[in-house]
Motif scaffolding. Structure first.
Motif, PDB file in Angstrom:
ATOM      1  N   LEU A 248      -3.915  -9.135   6.304  1.00 14.15           N
ATOM      2  CA  LEU A 248      -2.478  -8.893   6.289  1.00 14.15           C
ATOM      3  C   LEU A 248      -2.028  -8.573   4.871  1.00 14.15           C
ATOM      4  O   LEU A 248      -2.555  -9.121   3.905  1.00 14.15           O
ATOM      5  N   ARG A 249      -1.049  -7.692   4.757  1.00 17.29           N
ATOM      6  CA  ARG A 249      -0.380  -7.457   3.480  1.00 17.29           C
ATOM      7  C   ARG A 249       1.113  -7.626   3.710  1.00 17.29           C
ATOM      8  O   ARG A 249       1.705  -6.931   4.533  1.00 17.29           O
ATOM      9  N   ILE A 250       1.707  -8.573   2.973  1.00 18.36           N
ATOM     10  CA  ILE A 250       3.114  -8.905   3.187  1.00 18.36           C
ATOM     11  C   ILE A 250       3.871  -8.928   1.860  1.00 18.36           C
ATOM     12  O   ILE A 250       3.283  -9.131   0.801  1.00 18.36           O
ATOM     13  N   ASP A 251       5.143  -8.703   1.948  1.00 16.41           N
ATOM     14  CA  ASP A 251       6.064  -9.003   0.856  1.00 16.41           C
ATOM     15  C   ASP A 251       6.490 -10.444   1.078  1.00 16.41           C
ATOM     16  O   ASP A 251       7.140 -10.753   2.090  1.00 16.41           O
ATOM     17  N   PRO A 252       6.112 -11.375   0.195  1.00 15.38           N
ATOM     18  CA  PRO A 252       6.370 -12.785   0.487  1.00 15.38           C
ATOM     19  C   PRO A 252       7.848 -13.175   0.456  1.00 15.38           C
ATOM     20  O   PRO A 252       8.189 -14.300   0.831  1.00 15.38           O
ATOM     21  N   ARG A 253       8.711 -12.275   0.042  1.00 18.78           N
ATOM     22  CA  ARG A 253      10.132 -12.613   0.049  1.00 18.78           C
ATOM     23  C   ARG A 253      10.642 -12.761   1.482  1.00 18.78           C
ATOM     24  O   ARG A 253      10.260 -12.003   2.376  1.00 18.78           O
ATOM     25  N   SER A 254      11.505 -13.725   1.690  1.00 14.38           N
ATOM     26  CA  SER A 254      12.142 -13.883   2.991  1.00 14.38           C
ATOM     27  C   SER A 254      13.007 -12.657   3.287  1.00 14.38           C
ATOM     28  O   SER A 254      13.623 -12.092   2.368  1.00 14.38           O
ATOM     29  N   PRO A 255      13.068 -12.221   4.539  1.00 13.59           N
ATOM     30  CA  PRO A 255      13.970 -11.110   4.865  1.00 13.59           C
ATOM     31  C   PRO A 255      15.419 -11.387   4.515  1.00 13.59           C
ATOM     32  O   PRO A 255      16.191 -10.449   4.290  1.00 13.59           O
ATOM     33  N   SER A 256      15.783 -12.666   4.428  1.00 11.61           N
ATOM     34  CA  SER A 256      17.147 -13.003   4.033  1.00 11.61           C
ATOM     35  C   SER A 256      17.422 -12.632   2.583  1.00 11.61           C
ATOM     36  O   SER A 256      18.578 -12.472   2.172  1.00 11.61           O
ATOM     37  N   VAL A 257      16.339 -12.480   1.806  1.00  9.81           N
ATOM     38  CA  VAL A 257      16.458 -12.063   0.405  1.00  9.81           C
ATOM     39  C   VAL A 257      16.226 -10.565   0.257  1.00  9.81           C
ATOM     40  O   VAL A 257      16.970  -9.857  -0.423  1.00  9.81           O
ATOM     41  N   MET A 271       6.798  -1.524   4.260  1.00  2.93           N
ATOM     42  CA  MET A 271       6.770  -0.320   5.078  1.00  2.93           C
ATOM     43  C   MET A 271       5.645   0.626   4.671  1.00  2.93           C
ATOM     44  O   MET A 271       5.339   1.583   5.382  1.00  2.93           O
ATOM     45  N   ALA A 272       4.982   0.345   3.532  1.00  5.75           N
ATOM     46  CA  ALA A 272       3.825   1.158   3.143  1.00  5.75           C
ATOM     47  C   ALA A 272       2.596   0.844   3.982  1.00  5.75           C
ATOM     48  O   ALA A 272       1.629   1.613   3.972  1.00  5.75           O
ATOM     49  N   ASN A 273       2.595  -0.271   4.712  1.00 11.52           N
ATOM     50  CA  ASN A 273       1.505  -0.550   5.644  1.00 11.52           C
ATOM     51  C   ASN A 273       1.521   0.491   6.760  1.00 11.52           C
ATOM     52  O   ASN A 273       2.583   0.768   7.342  1.00 11.52           O
ATOM     53  N   LYS A 274       0.376   1.049   7.099  1.00 15.08           N
ATOM     54  CA  LYS A 274       0.343   2.117   8.103  1.00 15.08           C
ATOM     55  C   LYS A 274       0.880   1.673   9.453  1.00 15.08           C
ATOM     56  O   LYS A 274       1.537   2.438  10.155  1.00 15.08           O
ATOM     57  N   PHE A 275       0.597   0.410   9.824  1.00 16.01           N
ATOM     58  CA  PHE A 275       1.058  -0.048  11.128  1.00 16.01           C
ATOM     59  C   PHE A 275       2.542  -0.404  11.123  1.00 16.01           C
ATOM     60  O   PHE A 275       3.134  -0.597  12.185  1.00 16.01           O
ATOM     61  N   ALA A 276       3.145  -0.451   9.945  1.00 20.49           N
ATOM     62  CA  ALA A 276       4.586  -0.683   9.865  1.00 20.49           C
ATOM     63  C   ALA A 276       5.368   0.602  10.066  1.00 20.49           C
ATOM     64  O   ALA A 276       6.547   0.568  10.433  1.00 20.49           O
ATOM     65  N   GLY A 285       3.207  -4.837  12.000  1.00 22.19           N
ATOM     66  CA  GLY A 285       3.375  -4.116  10.743  1.00 22.19           C
ATOM     67  C   GLY A 285       2.742  -4.792   9.562  1.00 22.19           C
ATOM     68  O   GLY A 285       2.479  -4.149   8.536  1.00 22.19           O
ATOM     69  N   GLU A 286       2.462  -6.109   9.659  1.00 20.99           N
ATOM     70  CA  GLU A 286       1.850  -6.811   8.537  1.00 20.99           C
ATOM     71  C   GLU A 286       0.352  -6.552   8.420  1.00 20.99           C
ATOM     72  O   GLU A 286      -0.271  -6.902   7.420  1.00 20.99           O
ATOM     73  N   ILE A 287      -0.258  -5.946   9.440  1.00 14.92           N
ATOM     74  CA  ILE A 287      -1.690  -5.650   9.370  1.00 14.92           C
ATOM     75  C   ILE A 287      -1.943  -4.543   8.356  1.00 14.92           C
ATOM     76  O   ILE A 287      -1.366  -3.457   8.437  1.00 14.92           O
ATOM     77  N   TYR A 288      -2.845  -4.825   7.405  1.00 17.08           N
ATOM     78  CA  TYR A 288      -3.268  -3.819   6.435  1.00 17.08           C
ATOM     79  C   TYR A 288      -4.555  -3.135   6.900  1.00 17.08           C
ATOM     80  O   TYR A 288      -4.696  -1.915   6.798  1.00 17.08           O
ATOM     81  N   ALA A 289      -5.512  -3.924   7.395  1.00 16.07           N
ATOM     82  CA  ALA A 289      -6.759  -3.404   7.953  1.00 16.07           C
ATOM     83  C   ALA A 289      -7.267  -4.452   8.936  1.00 16.07           C
ATOM     84  O   ALA A 289      -6.883  -5.623   8.868  1.00 16.07           O
ATOM     85  N   TYR A 290      -8.147  -4.040   9.861  1.00 11.52           N
ATOM     86  CA  TYR A 290      -8.570  -4.980  10.902  1.00 11.52           C
ATOM     87  C   TYR A 290     -10.014  -4.695  11.303  1.00 11.52           C
ATOM     88  O   TYR A 290     -10.664  -3.785  10.778  1.00 11.52           O
TER      89      TYR A 290
END
Length: 502
Positions: A248-257, A271-276, A285-290
């Protein structure tokens, strides 16, 4: 379709490979590197009840050594402690992570307080991240993800990623708050293959697309061999609507931020993740590779190349170059072979690939390893790093090893990147690195990691339990979860002198 038909036809006619799928042995070709002791973490065996700790219990269970840009060095003991190692190589407790999680599970080597990583702007924002495992207790929080087809009643363990906020980032003892980012449910009998890593790309700069994004290891959550009827279930792999087998590749910030798209947990999907950005609401969308079995360690080269060490089943250990959106094959592939479970055989079996696939004349949907070895040579691949440091013999090489046997390997970085060519048969050659120490008279003495651990512990270890870490200047540490000692690879001292990279 053509590739699929070829694979099925070959499987129908072929017998499984009986033994030694990679006949060429890994040998030593002259690379020898000195190793010195830096520090030893405090003994923690016995602090957990006997039925809640690994047997036999090692001195201290180091998984990671990490440096901050300000020169501070940290190491974790997966029994629940995060230490600072000062400039004199003395240890001091930074945070009692285990105290915050009374339900933590310490029973397996890859359990408890497994990993940690500092935000690249830790000096300003005080943020760092941990991953740990828990038993399911009464009133436990509901997981953000439960394997598809199962319910809350089936959950046996939790895997949790936490954000910690240090009130004073420069302090040498943690005080602050924490926030939970993601809680994943396991449904197998044993806590096998939890998420073992949280990582930032250390070479991403402010303004880069990768800067400040947090990666997790890619784990099958025990579906290969976690015990019970759930294990060995290929239907749980090769999915893009599940975190199983996914980095997974995530932006650790809460969506509220961030005001961005929410993920499964309290974080934002980049949104740079292909599945996003694929326009498919069924993909995560958090999947980077699988398609990984247990890509438990991740690293990057200075040019942005991302590597993953993926532990195989009964046959093949892999080093992969990771691409956004890539499918790495498990349970259909193991190395560049067909895994038997995916075609009606056994999980421990391998079948040969058709030559048309191996030579790249016909393409399938998978990305194949750039280096691999079989279980004649080792049992589980460990961390690997691109090396550009002070040891001339290692420069321009990717240094990795085998957890159980403690062997350290090297492969040319240029050859690894060349092998990332879409042709499965192309893999980089591997050679073994000889470790040595200098005795009191300055004489070179060749050793293995098991030799060093035996000398420290006074008895032969059940396994070497190797992990490798990289310092801020690119130099490498080797550790064992058996003796709790941090050792460092250094340029030849010639006279047994001590070493420090600070």
């Amino acid at each position: 379709v053509i590739s699929f038909l070829i694979v099925q036809a070959v499987y129908a006619a072929a017998e499984p490979i009986k033994s030694n799928p990679i006949p060429e042995p890994i040998v030593k070709r002259g690379i020898a590197v000195e190793v010195v002791e830096l520090a030893r973490l405090p003994a923690t065996r016995g602090i957990r009840p006997a039925d809640q700790d690994v047997r036999p219990a090692g001195w201290a269970r180091i998984n990671y050594v990490r440096d901050l840009p300000d020169g501070r060095r940290f190491a974790n003991d997966s029994r629940g402690f995060l230490y600072i190692i000062d400039s004199s190589n003395q240890t001091h407790l930074y945070a009692n992570v285990g105290a915050a999680f009374p339900n933590a599970n310490y029973k397996r080597l890859e359990s408890g307080f497994i990993g940690f990583a500092f935000h690249p702007e830790f000096a300003k924002n005080g943020l760092f991240y941990t991953v740990h495992s828990e038993y399911v207790r009464e009133n436990a929080r509901r997981p953000d993800f439960i394997p598809i087809g199962y319910a809350l009643k089936d959950v046996t363990y939790h895997n949790v990623i936490t954000e910690w906020h240090a009130t004073n980032p420069s302090a040498n003892t943690f005080e602050g708050t924490r926030r939970e980012l993601l809680r994943v449910g396991h449904i197998v009998e044993n806590l096998t293959h939890p998420m073992g890593a949280v990582e930032f790309n250390p070479f991403a700069k402010p303004g880069d697309a990768d800067y400040g994004l947090l990666y997790t290891s890619g784990s099958d959550l025990g579906f290969s061999n976690g015990g019970g009827p759930q294990a060995s279930n290929p239907a749980q792999t090769q999915r893009t609507d599940s975190v199983i087998g996914a980095i997974l590749r995530i932006d650790p910030r809460s969506p509220s931020v961030s005001h961005g798209q929410k993920g499964l947990g309290d974080y934002t999907i980049p949104m740079a993740n292909k599945f996003a950005s694929d326009g498919n609401p069924a993909t995560l969308g958090e999947i980077y590779a699988y398609g990984f079995r247990n890509a438990h360690r991740l690293s990057w080269d200075t040019d942005g190349t991302m590597f993953a060490s993926d532990i195989g089943m009964d046959n093949i250990e892999e080093v992969n170059i990771v691409h956004n959106g890539g499918n790495y094959g498990w349970m259909k592939r193991e190395g560049y072979f067909i895994n038997g479970r995916s075609v009606g055989g056994a999980l421990k079996e391998l079948y040969p690939q058709p030559a048309e696939i191996l030579d790249g004349k016909n393409k399938d949907e998978f990305i194949y390893p750039v280096a691999m070895y079989d279980h004649d040579e080792g049992r589980s691949v460990t961390d690997g790093f691109a090396y550009h440091g002070k040891i001339a013999a290692l420069n321009g090489k990717f240094i990795f090893g085998d957890i159980q046997r403690g062997r350290i390997f090297a492969a040319d970085l240029a050859a690894l990147k060349k092998a990332d060519d879409g042709i499965p048969r192309t893999v980089a050659p591997i050679e073994e690195v000889q470790l040595y120490i200098r005795d009191a008279s300055g004489k070179r003495v060749d050793v293995s990691l098991s030799d060093l651990v035996e000398k420290t512990m006074g008895a032969k270890p059940p396994r070497a339990d190797l992990h490798i870490s990289r310092g801020r200047d690119g130099e490498l540490f080797i550790t064992s979860r058996q003796d709790g000692t941090i050792r460092m690879l250094v340029p030849d001292s010639g006279a047994g002198t001590s070493a420090s990279n600070r």
